[in-house]
Design an enzyme around this catalytic site. Structure first.
Site, PDB file in Angstrom:
ATOM      1  N   ARG A  66      35.789 -39.764 -25.077  1.00  0.00           N
ATOM      2  CA  ARG A  66      35.312 -40.365 -24.043  1.00  0.00           C
ATOM      3  C   ARG A  66      36.135 -40.030 -23.154  1.00  0.00           C
ATOM      4  O   ARG A  66      37.316 -40.597 -23.114  1.00  0.00           O
ATOM      5  CB  ARG A  66      34.847 -41.436 -24.274  1.00  0.00           C
ATOM      6  N   HIS A 100       6.361 -68.618 -15.152  1.00  0.00           N
ATOM      7  CA  HIS A 100       7.361 -67.727 -15.974  1.00  0.00           C
ATOM      8  C   HIS A 100       7.396 -67.447 -17.516  1.00  0.00           C
ATOM      9  O   HIS A 100       8.137 -67.060 -18.093  1.00  0.00           O
ATOM     10  CB  HIS A 100       9.232 -68.138 -15.560  1.00  0.00           C
ATOM     11  N   ARG A 124      12.486 -63.318 -14.400  1.00  0.00           N
ATOM     12  CA  ARG A 124      12.684 -61.828 -13.753  1.00  0.00           C
ATOM     13  C   ARG A 124      12.022 -60.668 -14.374  1.00  0.00           C
ATOM     14  O   ARG A 124      11.721 -59.587 -13.955  1.00  0.00           O
ATOM     15  CB  ARG A 124      14.289 -61.586 -13.749  1.00  0.00           C
ATOM     16  N   PRO A 152      21.425 -62.409 -21.268  1.00  0.00           N
ATOM     17  CA  PRO A 152      21.803 -62.694 -22.599  1.00  0.00           C
ATOM     18  C   PRO A 152      22.481 -61.576 -23.221  1.00  0.00           C
ATOM     19  O   PRO A 152      22.108 -60.365 -23.177  1.00  0.00           O
ATOM     20  CB  PRO A 152      20.641 -62.984 -23.087  1.00  0.00           C
ATOM     21  N   GLU A 153      23.621 -61.973 -23.876  1.00  0.00           N
ATOM     22  CA  GLU A 153      24.257 -60.768 -24.698  1.00  0.00           C
ATOM     23  C   GLU A 153      24.275 -60.930 -26.042  1.00  0.00           C
ATOM     24  O   GLU A 153      23.417 -61.958 -26.513  1.00  0.00           O
ATOM     25  CB  GLU A 153      25.929 -60.500 -24.119  1.00  0.00           C
TER      26      GLU A 153
END
Ligand code: ZN
Length: 271
Positions: free
Chosen positions: A151, A89, A107, A2-3
């Protein structure tokens, strides 16, 4: 995984309904990524005053303290008046007088962490390093350009790191870089101001559209209403290696960057 858009869609799917709900019980299942950090019984009687999002964290504000929820790699939240018996789960049931908020996370990279306040050590450990939010006024193009100038890494890696701007995960970084015509391997510091401006606009556009469309269709992503998103159906490059670019028909290429697959068009995206 999920973003940001999926997390925002999840937030919107239950934020109104859980508001002012009183906690009757908090049942935790198997250990998640981090411990809760408080006796679950101590939260009984607290009220949920609102649900905010910061990066990929959902912040459940209580009338005293807050719960920080993260969906990890495979987590989903479901808020319903009643839930069936918890399955193997299901690792959190926040039982309230308005319904049960359930975390399903096969997970178990997700997390539910209690903190006394936003500024507390517990919360800052998780939120302190996050960059600005891409979908509010804090994401400003000049500041973005200045930060990128410092960067030396590839622009895609810089976006994924999330310490300049949060929420531009693997799918959305690939899509935004395509939209901006920038090769994912280009050094961040080498991007000209006009290219940074195009990337800034692309990030806002791609995330806004994904939120509007209900998040991307990832294997396990279902919003807390049980609705599946469909952003991935119209991805320009993500997941399309070997298929023709939708703009120029050149086959889309993929490469590995920091163990994540990047998709790009070698013609439309310049180094
Ligand atoms: Zn192309």
């Amino acid at each position: 995984m999920p973003e940001l858009p999926e997390v925002e869609v999840t937030r919107r799917s239950f934020a109104d309904r859980i508001q002012l709900a009183r906690i009757a019980d908090l049942r935790m299942g198997k250990p998640l990524r981090w411990p809760l950090g408080v006796d679950p019984l101590s939260l009984v009687g607290r009220r949920v005053v609102g649900v905010r999002r910061r990066g990929k964290y959902l912040l459940l504000d209580l009338d005293e303290g807050l719960l920080l929820l993260h969906l990890g790699m495979s987590g989903s939240l479901n808020f319903a008046p009643v839930q069936s018996a918890a399955g193997p789960h299901d690792h959190m049931d926040l039982v309230t007088d308005k319904g049960v908020l359930r975390l399903h996370d096969p997970r178990r990279f997700g997390a539910v962490v209690w903190a006394p306040s936003d500024g507390s050590t517990q919360a800052q450990k998780l939120l302190g390093h996050l960059g600005v939010e891409p979908l509010d006024g804090g994401f400003e193009v000049n500041a973005f350009a200045l930060a990128l100038k410092k960067r030396q890494s590839a622009i895609k890696q810089v976006l994924l790191a999330g310490d300049i701007v949060v929420g531009v995960g693997n799918i959305y970084a690939s899509e935004a870089l395509f939209m901006a015509g920038i090769r994912p391997t280009t050094k961040a510091s080498r991007l000209s101001k006009p290219r940074v401006a195009r990337l800034h606009a692309a990030i806002v556009q791609v995330l806004t559209r994904a939120v509007q469309q209900g998040g991307s269709t990832l294997k396990d992503f279902v919003s807390a209403e049980g609705r599946t998103g469909y952003f991935q159906l119209e991805a320009a490059v993500y997941g399309r290696a070997g298929e023709p670019c939708r703009v120029c028909a050149t086959p889309i290429r993929s490469l590995l960057q920091g163990q994540r697959t990047t998709f790009y068009c070698p013609t439309c995206q310049k180094p």
